[in-house]
Write an enzyme that holds these catalytic residues in place. Sequence first.
Site, PDB file in Angstrom:
ATOM      1  N   GLU A 259      29.331  62.153  68.735  1.00 58.24           N
ATOM      2  CA  GLU A 259      28.214  61.240  68.983  1.00 58.24           C
ATOM      3  C   GLU A 259      28.487  59.900  68.322  1.00 58.24           C
ATOM      4  O   GLU A 259      29.042  59.855  67.209  1.00 58.24           O
ATOM      5  CB  GLU A 259      26.913  61.845  68.459  1.00 58.24           C
ATOM      6  CG  GLU A 259      26.542  63.141  69.171  1.00 58.24           C
ATOM      7  CD  GLU A 259      25.241  63.757  68.681  1.00 58.24           C
ATOM      8  OE1 GLU A 259      24.634  63.197  67.737  1.00 58.24           O
ATOM      9  OE2 GLU A 259      24.823  64.800  69.229  1.00 58.24           O
ATOM     10  N   HIS A 282      20.300  62.771  71.185  1.00 56.99           N
ATOM     11  CA  HIS A 282      19.977  63.597  70.019  1.00 56.99           C
ATOM     12  C   HIS A 282      18.584  63.273  69.466  1.00 56.99           C
ATOM     13  O   HIS A 282      18.425  62.910  68.298  1.00 56.99           O
ATOM     14  CB  HIS A 282      21.042  63.403  68.921  1.00 56.99           C
ATOM     15  CG  HIS A 282      21.134  64.574  67.992  1.00 56.99           C
ATOM     16  ND1 HIS A 282      22.299  64.941  67.373  1.00 56.99           N
ATOM     17  CD2 HIS A 282      20.212  65.473  67.558  1.00 56.99           C
ATOM     18  CE1 HIS A 282      22.095  65.996  66.600  1.00 56.99           C
ATOM     19  NE2 HIS A 282      20.826  66.337  66.703  1.00 56.99           N
TER      20      HIS A 282
END
Length: 401
Positions: A259, A282
């Site tokens: 990420e 997220h």
Amino acid sequence: MFGGAGVSQTGVEILKEAGHEIEYFTKALPEDQLKQKIKDVHAVGIRSKTQLTADVLKEAKSLVAIGCFCIGTNQVNLEYAATHGVRTRWLWGMLTDAVIAAELVLGEMIGLARQVTDRNTELHSGVWNRVNTVLSHEIKGKQLGIIGYGHIGSQLSVIAEGFGMIVRYFDVNQVFPLGNALPLKSLEELLKTSDFVSLHVPETPETKNMIGAKELAVMKKGAYLINASRGTVVDIPALASSLKSGHLAGAAVDVFPVEPFANGKNFQSPLTGSPNTILSPHIGGSTEEAQSAIGVEVATALTKFLATGMTLGSVNFPEVDLKPVAPKVVRIVNVHHNVPGVLKQVNKLLSSCNIGKQICDSKGSIAYLSADLEVTSGTNTEEILKGICAMPENIMTRIIA
């Protein structure tokens, strides 16, 4: 003490009111800055973006506690922390965070079943596409298969039943079902029979790529996959292939193997452009209400640990409940390697003291000892502290008065 990467202000205020000096950061610090800031602090409050690796923790000379204001602790090297006397606390059993993650998953299931995101994208592009109803479905009466029936999985189970879904789950542990949910004997059985599959497992070597090309092929044609657990549990290229081939009717993914460290145009994934696919950055635990509740929970636990040595909610220490230190009493708190003979050595050093209460518990290779000593004119706590710290089995010892 410092807190970073958006730790809730409710938690910061609780720590300040307890008399702790706080340095607060709105964003996660890169490793070089983190190493500088962590050197002299006694406690750290973090969210999922801050990575406390062994290399970072090696720089911490005074650290005794880490509070994770989020779901999970895979951003912390727990083994290194435990073997160096750093107790780690996270959101264990906090209903608020479990419910909001379950809410997101349920919303995504409805969106996928009605192809809301694809129709939304088309309308924003000026395309009116009122598709045939054969591509749009209800979730009522459909089977939801939950992989991992812990805090979030069980909450999703309850909410989904309220929408008329049939709930089945698979967990490696024997877990008591809520409502009308039923456990299945194998992951394969769950994948074969479920219309929706939702993942709620931790990041471990056993769960890495647990949903790959083989498992996706086992799933029903036209089924949907949702992953709001950890990014490494799904083989992303295999999922993209299954979506583009039409085997799966849709997917929702909130977590990714890698990420971006910061916001901006820096995200790449094989899933971009896949049909009927919801991608979110997220955000499963990111609501104002949840972060406020987490702030209260974790900050209160950190405050109690620093003031009393209480370790309830720890993930890498034995869980010990301790009351505040009484007047005219000092508390010795010791972390040591769990080997024979340590208690004998400690009690020899304490033999001249009246011990009001003593507790010792262990978790794996780590043992945690607390001893309340009644203070008299002859009590030399500095010598006792020096003696315990000199023991080869000692990891960390502090005095609370």
